[in-house]
Write a protein that holds these residues in place. Structure first.
Motif, PDB file in Angstrom:
ATOM      1  N   GLY A 327     -23.597   0.959 -37.174  1.00 43.03           N
ATOM      2  CA  GLY A 327     -24.106   0.956 -38.533  1.00 43.03           C
ATOM      3  C   GLY A 327     -23.059   1.157 -39.602  1.00 43.03           C
ATOM      4  N   SER A 425     -26.852   7.598 -39.105  1.00 41.14           N
ATOM      5  CA  SER A 425     -27.827   6.651 -39.655  1.00 41.14           C
ATOM      6  C   SER A 425     -28.770   7.382 -40.605  1.00 41.14           C
ATOM      7  CB  SER A 425     -28.626   5.992 -38.529  1.00 41.14           C
ATOM      8  OG  SER A 425     -27.763   5.258 -37.685  1.00 41.14           O
ATOM      9  N   GLY A 429     -32.422   2.976 -43.435  1.00 42.55           N
ATOM     10  CA  GLY A 429     -31.235   2.116 -43.435  1.00 42.55           C
ATOM     11  C   GLY A 429     -30.067   2.740 -44.161  1.00 42.55           C
ATOM     12  N   GLY A 430     -28.912   2.261 -43.889  1.00 39.26           N
ATOM     13  CA  GLY A 430     -27.711   2.799 -44.506  1.00 39.26           C
ATOM     14  C   GLY A 430     -27.151   3.969 -43.722  1.00 39.26           C
ATOM     15  N   PRO A 479     -26.803  -0.169 -47.575  1.00 35.77           N
ATOM     16  CA  PRO A 479     -26.025  -1.284 -47.013  1.00 35.77           C
ATOM     17  C   PRO A 479     -25.157  -1.952 -48.087  1.00 35.77           C
ATOM     18  CG  PRO A 479     -28.251  -1.316 -46.150  1.00 35.77           C
ATOM     19  CD  PRO A 479     -28.232  -0.244 -47.217  1.00 35.77           C
ATOM     20  N   GLY A 480     -23.866  -2.137 -47.758  1.00 35.32           N
ATOM     21  CA  GLY A 480     -22.929  -2.750 -48.690  1.00 35.32           C
ATOM     22  C   GLY A 480     -22.216  -1.760 -49.586  1.00 35.32           C
ATOM     23  N   ALA A 550     -21.510   1.234 -45.295  1.00 35.30           N
ATOM     24  CA  ALA A 550     -22.721   0.995 -44.498  1.00 35.30           C
ATOM     25  C   ALA A 550     -22.820  -0.493 -44.219  1.00 35.30           C
ATOM     26  CB  ALA A 550     -23.956   1.491 -45.260  1.00 35.30           C
ATOM     27  N   ALA A 551     -22.962  -0.818 -42.961  1.00 38.32           N
ATOM     28  CA  ALA A 551     -23.018  -2.225 -42.579  1.00 38.32           C
ATOM     29  C   ALA A 551     -24.244  -2.889 -43.192  1.00 38.32           C
ATOM     30  CB  ALA A 551     -23.055  -2.347 -41.061  1.00 38.32           C
ATOM     31  N   PRO A 552     -24.113  -4.155 -43.615  1.00 37.40           N
ATOM     32  CA  PRO A 552     -25.246  -4.830 -44.260  1.00 37.40           C
ATOM     33  C   PRO A 552     -26.497  -4.883 -43.403  1.00 37.40           C
ATOM     34  CG  PRO A 552     -23.219  -6.063 -44.574  1.00 37.40           C
ATOM     35  CD  PRO A 552     -22.904  -4.980 -43.597  1.00 37.40           C
ATOM     36  N   ASP A 553     -26.326  -4.925 -42.086  1.00 40.37           N
ATOM     37  CA  ASP A 553     -27.499  -5.032 -41.225  1.00 40.37           C
ATOM     38  C   ASP A 553     -27.962  -3.677 -40.718  1.00 40.37           C
ATOM     39  OD1 ASP A 553     -25.788  -5.942 -38.120  1.00 40.37           O
ATOM     40  OD2 ASP A 553     -25.247  -4.572 -39.772  1.00 40.37           O
ATOM     41  N   ALA A 554     -27.418  -2.579 -41.264  1.00 39.89           N
ATOM     42  CA  ALA A 554     -27.801  -1.244 -40.796  1.00 39.89           C
ATOM     43  C   ALA A 554     -29.180  -0.884 -41.302  1.00 39.89           C
ATOM     44  CB  ALA A 554     -26.788  -0.223 -41.267  1.00 39.89           C
TER      45      ALA A 554
END
Length: 554
Positions: A327, A425, A429-430, A479-480, A550-554
């Motif tokens: 993540g 996590s 998300g994020g 995310p991002g 934070a990964a975009p798909d997290a």
């Protein structure tokens, strides 16, 4: 040269000293007792010739310096080659050796084809001038040698310079015998250079070489010996050390190359037959040169040891490869002050833990190897303490106590500023980031819309005070979005158009805002490039930075 007497103011009929008609050529008859006494009292030889080239007068010093010159004979046929040649060629001066003396003469026209030669014995003057030229040449040689030997700290380059510099000034061939430092093979090596060779040649010598050349064994042990002939018959070990076609040397001089604490080797200088042997000044110069080579080799070996130690430290202290964290995307950047040993007091590290990762970024007090040693201690302590404590605030307190209780006397002047954090996590998300601070600049959060805000953690330096206080904060990264932890080498970098302006917090935040949305690796590269451009080649402090997104798909 005899002239008629003229009347004058003198009571004896001789011209008076103020008589306007008096001239050097007719003041006294050359054959008068007084004139002869004056001429013989001069320290300069005088020879006169008439219009036919016959010698008409020779004073006492001329008789001593030029016994071949006889009044009444023709000068060109006498045995004084330099004077005769000058007279024949119409030259007005000569400078030549005669009967073991150095003579210098000039010719003056006396009119009617008559000439006078004035000759001086300049043997001592010439010897002093030659000695001065030789001393200047020796000084220039040592200056050049010192410059060449001082320009490198590479041992191999120093040995090659030691072989090439003495040729041909001191010898026709130079052979440097040396023992390379461990872990190389503990056998004598040689570097050879002869006049006309395109480059030095290297080789490995047997230990028997030391006994084959007189004086070499003593020189390798630090002793000295005088010059001597090349061994006859020539041992095979020595024949192998000579270049093909060089021939058998006539004279050899061996000098020790003494380094700090131990001999570094020996310098062998050889001269061919037909060249004069080594005089005392040559010996002294060779010994001085060999001593300088030994000192240069000692410095090169010491530098080599330091480089080896630095590489060992570098392997253990350079930032590690970052692990994969579910993540999250991570990237680190590092610059050591001066970027020479590539080790310093700034560091970052990431440790996988259950449910995420723990990161650390710090700035140890000081620079160079001393700071690097404390950096290693901090990182090793974190590696151990994280096994029993993974909460950032509690972990930083344990580390503070471990550093403060260290037994070394320098601990009170050695401390670190530090950020300790965990990544996990976040619900929905994020990432959730918990950060504890110990006197370190607050990390910065870059939001998706370009807003940049600090995460206030504060705290006191770790390991500096007995009752230090620390703080902790928590932030969520969507995310991002990205968090940047950095050391003050970034904001305190001095450069710009005026050369002394700091990069500063505002420029850092503006750079981050303009880079919103970039992956961590691209953002770190961009920041390092901006700081390098700001410094424009000037010296810098250590720099470390760690970016977590934070990964975009997290």
């Amino acid at each position: 040269m005899t002239t008629a007497r003229r009347g004058g103011a003198g009571g004896d009929g001789q011209p008076g000293p103020d008589d306007p008609s008096r001239s050097p050529g007719d003041a006294l008859p050359a054959d008068s007792p007084l004139a002869r006494e004056l001429l013989d009292g001069l320290t300069e030889a005088i020879v006169t010739t008439d219009g036919a080239g016959r010698v008409t007068l020779v004073n006492a010093i001329a008789t001593e310096l030029l016994p071949e010159v006889v009044p009444g004979t023709e000068l060109p046929t006498c045995a004084v080659a330099a004077v005769a040649r000058a007279a024949r060629d119409g030259a007005d001066a000569f400078d030549a050796a005669h009967r073991g003396r150095r003579l210098r003469g000039v010719r003056r026209d006396l009119g009617a084809g008559r000439h006078a030669w004035y000759v001086r014995d300049v043997t001592e003057e010439h010897a002093r001038a030659e000695a001065l030229r030789a001393e200047r040449s020796r000084t220039a040689f040592l200056a050049q040698a010192g410059s060449r030997l001082g320009l490198t700290l590479d041992r191999d380059q120093t040995v090659r310079a030691a072989a090439t510099l003495p040729v041909p000034y001191l010898a026709d061939l130079a052979l440097v015998i040396h023992l390379p430092p461990p872990p190389a093979e503990n056998r004598p090596h040689w570097v050879r250079y002869a006049e006309g060779d395109p480059a030095p040649t290297t080789g490995l010598a047997p230990w028997s070489l030391a006994g084959a050349l007189p004086g070499l064994a003593e020189a390798l042990g630090g002793g000295i010996s005088g010059p001597g002939p090349w061994p006859d018959p020539e041992p095979a070990e020595l024949a192998a050390a000579l270049p093909p076609g060089f021939g058998r040397p006539a004279t050899v001089l061996v000098s020790p190359m003494c380094g700090p604490g131990r001999p570094a080797g020996a310098l062998v200088l050889a001269r061919r037959a037909g060249r004069p042997g080594f005089d005392q000044r040559d010996i002294e110069l060779a010994r001085e040169f060999a001593a300088r080579v030994g000192a240069a080799l000692g410095a090169a070996e010491l530098y080599g040891e330091q480089v080896h130690l630095a590489r060992v430290l570098q392997n253990s202290l350079l930032p590690p490869d970052l692990p994969a964290v579910p993540g999250a995307a991570l990237a680190g950047g590092y610059r050591a002050a001066g970027d020479r040993l590539r080790i310093g007091g700034d560091f970052y590290d990431v440790f996988p833990i259950s449910g995420g990762a723990m990161f650390a970024l710090g700035d140890v007090c000081g620079k160079g190897v001393g700071a690097a040693v404390l950096t290693g201690r901090v990182r090793q302590s974190l590696q151990t303490l994280r096994l029993v404590e993974q909460r950032p605030l509690e972990l930083i307190r344990l580390l503070d106590r471990a550093l403060f209780d260290a037994p070394d006397a320098a601990r009170r002047s050695r401390f670190t500023t530090l950020l300790l954090g965990t990544l996990g996590s976040a619900p929905g998300g994020g990432l959730t980031v918990r950060v504890a601070g110990g006197g370190h600049p607050s990390p910065l959060v870059v939001r998706a819309d370009g807003r940049v805000a600090p995460v206030p953690v504060g705290g006191m330096p770790v390991g500096a005070l007995a009752a230090a206080r620390f703080a902790e904060a928590q932030v969520r990264l969507a995310p991002g979005e990205l968090l940047l932890a950095y050391t003050n080498g970034v904001t305190e970098a001095r450069g710009g158009s005026r050369g002394g302006e700091t990069f500063g917090d505002e420029r850092l935040r503006a750079a981050l805002a303009s880079a919103a949305g970039l992956p961590p690796a691209a953002l770190v590269d961009r920041l390092l490039r901006l700081v390098d451009e700001w410094l424009d080649g000037q010296s810098q402090d250590d720099i470390a930075m760690l970016a977590v997104a934070a990964a975009p798909d997290a």
